[in-house]
Design an enzyme around this catalytic site. Structure first.
Site, PDB file in Angstrom:
ATOM      1  N   GLU A  87      18.059  -6.100  -5.914  1.00 34.19           N
ATOM      2  CA  GLU A  87      17.495  -7.640  -6.236  1.00 34.19           C
ATOM      3  C   GLU A  87      18.212  -8.519  -6.856  1.00 34.19           C
ATOM      4  OE1 GLU A  87      15.662  -4.859  -6.708  1.00 34.19           O
ATOM      5  OE2 GLU A  87      14.407  -4.921  -5.030  1.00 34.19           O
ATOM      6  N   PHE A 112       9.274  -8.144  -7.693  1.00 32.03           N
ATOM      7  CA  PHE A 112      10.796  -7.791  -7.919  1.00 32.03           C
ATOM      8  C   PHE A 112      11.543  -9.075  -8.206  1.00 32.03           C
ATOM      9  CE2 PHE A 112       9.521  -4.452  -5.088  1.00 32.03           C
ATOM     10  CZ  PHE A 112       9.126  -3.345  -6.017  1.00 32.03           C
TER      11      PHE A 112
HETATM   12  C1  LIG Z   1      12.675  -2.381  -7.071  1.00 30.25           C
HETATM   13  C2  LIG Z   1      12.147  -2.153  -5.846  1.00 30.25           C
HETATM   14  N1  LIG Z   1      12.693  -2.857  -4.537  1.00 30.25           N
HETATM   15  C3  LIG Z   1      12.063  -2.930  -3.486  1.00 30.25           C
HETATM   16  C4  LIG Z   1      10.970  -1.943  -3.188  1.00 30.25           C
HETATM   17  C5  LIG Z   1      10.162  -1.907  -1.885  1.00 30.25           C
HETATM   18  N2  LIG Z   1      10.583  -0.615  -1.331  1.00 30.25           N
HETATM   19  C6  LIG Z   1       9.613   0.399  -1.203  1.00 30.25           C
HETATM   20  S1  LIG Z   1      10.326   1.815  -0.646  1.00 30.25           S
HETATM   21  C7  LIG Z   1      11.713   0.970  -0.202  1.00 30.25           C
HETATM   22  C8  LIG Z   1      12.992   1.798   0.338  1.00 30.25           C
HETATM   23  C9  LIG Z   1      13.671   2.335  -0.755  1.00 30.25           C
HETATM   24  O1  LIG Z   1      14.639   3.393  -0.041  1.00 30.25           O
HETATM   25  P1  LIG Z   1      14.221   4.758  -0.065  1.00 30.25           P
HETATM   26  O2  LIG Z   1      13.451   5.232  -1.256  1.00 30.25           O
HETATM   27  O3  LIG Z   1      15.442   5.829   0.307  1.00 30.25           O
HETATM   28  O4  LIG Z   1      13.155   4.803   1.227  1.00 30.25           O
HETATM   29  P2  LIG Z   1      12.780   6.154   2.310  1.00 30.25           P
HETATM   30  O5  LIG Z   1      13.681   7.207   2.079  1.00 30.25           O
HETATM   31  O6  LIG Z   1      11.365   6.241   1.398  1.00 30.25           O
HETATM   32  O7  LIG Z   1      12.601   5.592   3.476  1.00 30.25           O
HETATM   33  C10 LIG Z   1      11.870  -0.219  -0.627  1.00 30.25           C
HETATM   34  C11 LIG Z   1      12.901  -1.266  -0.537  1.00 30.25           C
HETATM   35  C12 LIG Z   1      10.457  -1.067  -4.409  1.00 30.25           C
HETATM   36  N3  LIG Z   1       9.456  -0.336  -4.234  1.00 30.25           N
HETATM   37  N4  LIG Z   1      11.020  -1.328  -5.397  1.00 30.25           N
END
Ligand SMILES: Cc1ncc(C[n+]2csc(CCOP(=O)(O)OP(=O)(O)O)c2C)c(N)n1
Ligand SMILES: [Mg+2]
Lengths: 344, 291
Positions: A87, A112
């Site tokens: 962000e 965020f």
């Molecule tokens: C600081 C922050 N930015 C954005 C989010 C929204 N968000 C939730 S899960 C996610 C994906 C993050 O990648 P990852 O943890 O690798 O996802 P996954 O492997 O679970 O698909 C995002 C962008 C968040 N929770 N926190």
């Protein structure tokens, strides 16, 4: 709200038909079961606008799908920038694009933008008065996911920021109208976003959005609700519900939180005999309610009573969204109950 | 500063009867997670299935803890930096006896101890509050510093995702960890090549990962995160390593591992699974039950 200790065992909670009560998932809509909705109004409006303005670019921090920016990304893949879940650089890069003459629309969740990226918004964007539009989903209490995703204090944070225009739209109609207007306004804007299937309410009231203007949506003699964001929808629903009790409720929609429409707010509050209630999907600290209170005090305007409908100064619970809206007083039923209580 | 009682790393771990294999542990973690997923009909179930082997090796091979005493001072700290993986950690905490199995159906419900996103105030065994990503490693740095001040022998594990590699805070913490020579910190990274908007490497290309973590001063291993013997070796090596540096275990995992029809689903960051598909998934799992 006192929460049970984590060491207290729990049992399964079931609804009236024996079904297990479910929390709202992150994708939950705030729309009622048979409410009229429109899909992705922000994405659709931005695509329309981008056809006429090739300076528009879109940036996101791994949340295009969850901020309706994917609609723009699909229509204009070469004007869409995926910045990764970062962000800070999202905001810095938006500032950089604006410096090079582009109008940068940056999307993430409201928590965020307001919490993690604040310094980058403050110094890189606002201090330079750059043409960046920050559009943020999950405003206030619009997810049952818990404090990490509940942006209960974003308006308070951004109200303190010079140069920043702040918008809290009510519905899909509002959003569709707001997008071209804030694009025409040169300077930084923070807009709270309702995404996905978004309720359609204001189309029935001949509503027209004007930047910096509050709009009377319905008149009434007993109570004047000044509301912003989705609370205007709740206020209208509550006003309708109270008709049968012969309670006459006026609703003034205040979509622009900053700059505030001091003139309309003062004029309407000064009309004699009406209790003034400010309703917002935001903590009671530092949002529209306290802004209006300041306007009234400074203007020496004294309504017979002044109340706030707002979220408590607490970290809110996780759980199902309807439960939480009721618990924290921003459901239609809770709004009506509070109004009746204050009227005696 | 008050120095707490010295805790010897050699205290035998009290929790796990060894007649259950790590494969069986992983299988049960997957099963618990599927049962929780079924309650809500949707969720971060692909992550849970993908990271189950990592959790099995973490909790039932690498970690010291007391199931009936989740805040035991001598425990190894296991931080879930990724709040949305809570369903996976609950599944492991149930298997570990820290959470009761009979609360599975409260998952995600009002006033449950197992909310959708992991929060310390809600759940025994949940060390930190997640949800906002990119917090875990920084907190781990502080806990590792604190444990050293207390002359504790406990390790701090930080379980994070590949999406968190995008956040600047992760790299600030990584630099602090090696600057402070935190040899009691083990960062476990679940590289499932998936994020909210799609495959991680398309969202923000973070490769090459191993040299990156090495350049940040970590003793770094990269392993198949669904290969239990390989994970055991990697966790052992991370704990036994003698260098005055933090450790990273990069685990390449497969989203939805073990349930082929879910593995095949594109963009499975947040899975919606039809009501009848849950029993299908459970049946597939049950047919593969390890001996
Ligand atoms: C600081 C922050 N930015 C954005 C989010 C929204 N968000 C939730 S899960 C996610 C994906 C993050 O990648 P990852 O943890 O690798 O996802 P996954 O492997 O679970 O698909 C995002 C962008 C968040 N929770 N926190
Ligand atoms: Mg991932």
């Amino acid at each position: 709200m006192s929460r049970l200790s984590k060491y207290t065992p729990r049992t399964v909670k079931r609804g009236p038909d024996g079904e297990i009560l479910k929390t709202s998932a992150m994708i939950a809509s705030i729309a009622g079961a048979d409410q009229k909705t429109a899909p992705a109004p922000f994405g659709e409006a931005l695509v329309k606008l981008a056809a006429k303005n090739d300076r528009i670019v879109g940036l996101t921090a791994d949340l295009s799908k969850y901020t309706d920016l994917h609609v723009f990304a699909k229509a204009y893949p070469d004007r869409f920038y995926q910045m990764g879940m970062a962000e800070a650089v999202l905001m810095s890069a938006a500032a950089g694009m604006a410096r090079e003459g582009f109008q940068a629309w940056a999307t993430t969740y409201a928590v965020f933008a307001s919490r993690r990226a604040y310094d980058f918004i403050c110094m890189a964007i606002a201090e330079e008065n750059l043409d960046v539009k920050i559009v943020c989903a999950l405003p206030g209490l619009t997810t049952g996911y818990g404090p990490s995703h509940q942006a209960t204090e974003d308006l308070a944070i951004f109200r303190g920021l010079p140069n920043m225009t702040i918008i809290d739209p009510c519905d899909a109609e509002d959003i569709s109208q707001i997008v071209p207007v804030i694009s025409a306004h040169k300077g930084p804007v923070y807009m709270r976003l309702l995404r996905g299937q978004v309720p359609l309410v204001l189309d029935e009231y001949g509503y027209k959005f004007e930047l910096g203007k509050a709009k009377m949506i319905r008149g009434g003699h007993d109570v004047l609700i000044m509301s912003t964001g989705l609370m205007t929808m709740r206020a209208l629903e509550a006003a309708k519900a109270l008709e049968k009790d012969k309670i006459d409720v006026a609703v003034l929609h205040v979509p622009t939180i900053k700059p505030l429409d001091v003139e309309t707010i003062s004029r309407e509050a000064a009309k004699t005999g009406r209790m003034v209630v400010v309703a917002e999907n935001h903590t009671i600290v530092g949002g529209l309610g306290e802004a209006v209170a300041g306007v009234l005090m400074r203007g020496n305007i004294r309504p017979p009573a002044f109340h706030q409908i707002a979220l408590p100064d607490e970290f809110l619970d996780a759980g199902a969204l309807p439960t939480l809206h009721d618990r924290y007083g921003i459901s239609t039923g809770a709004v009506a109950r509070q109004l009746k209580g204050w009227l005696g | 500063m008050a120095v707490a009682t010295f805790i010897d790393r050699a205290i035998p771990m009290t929790s796990h009867p060894s007649n259950v294999s790590l494969e069986q542990r992983a299988w049960r973690i997957r099963r618990n997670a599927l049962r929780m997923g079924e309650v809500q009909g949707q969720g971060y179930i692909a992550q849970a299935l993908g990271v189950a082997d990592v959790l099995a090796v973490s909790y039932f091979h690498a970690l010291r803890f007391r199931p009936k005493e989740p805040e035991w001072e001598g425990r190894d700290r296991y931080l879930l930096s990724i709040g949305h993986y809570a369903i996976a950690l609950y599944a492991a905490l149930i298997e570990a006896g820290i959470l009761p199995e009979d609360e599975i159906e409260t998952y995600g419900g009002d006033d449950s101890r197992m909310p959708m996103s992991g929060m310390a105030a809600y759940t025994p065994g949940m060390e930190i509050t997640g949800g906002s990503l990119g917090h875990g490693l920084g907190i781990a740095v502080g806990m590792a510093l604190g444990l050293k001040r207390k002359t504790s022998g406990s390790f701090v594990f930080n379980l994070m995702s590949d999406g968190e590699l995008d956040e600047g805070s992760t790299w600030e913490a990584a630099m602090a960890a090696s600057s402070h020579k935190l040899d009691n910190l083990i960062c476990v990274i679940d590289v499932n090549n998936m994020q909210a908007d799609g495959p991680s490497t398309l969202v923000s290309n973070f490769e090459p990962l191993q040299p990156k973590w090495e350049a940040f001063g970590f003793f770094t291993q990269r392993v198949n995160g669904n290969d239990i013997p390989g994970l055991v070796k990697a966790f052992d090596a991370a704990k036994a390593h003698q260098g005055p540096q933090p450790r990273a275990i990069i685990c390449d995992t497969k989203m939805a591992k073990g349930i082929p029809f879910l593995e095949a689903r594109e963009r499975n960051h947040f899975l919606r699974v039809e009501a009848d598909e849950w029993s299908k998934a459970l049946a597939i799992l049950d047919a593969e039950k390890p001996q």
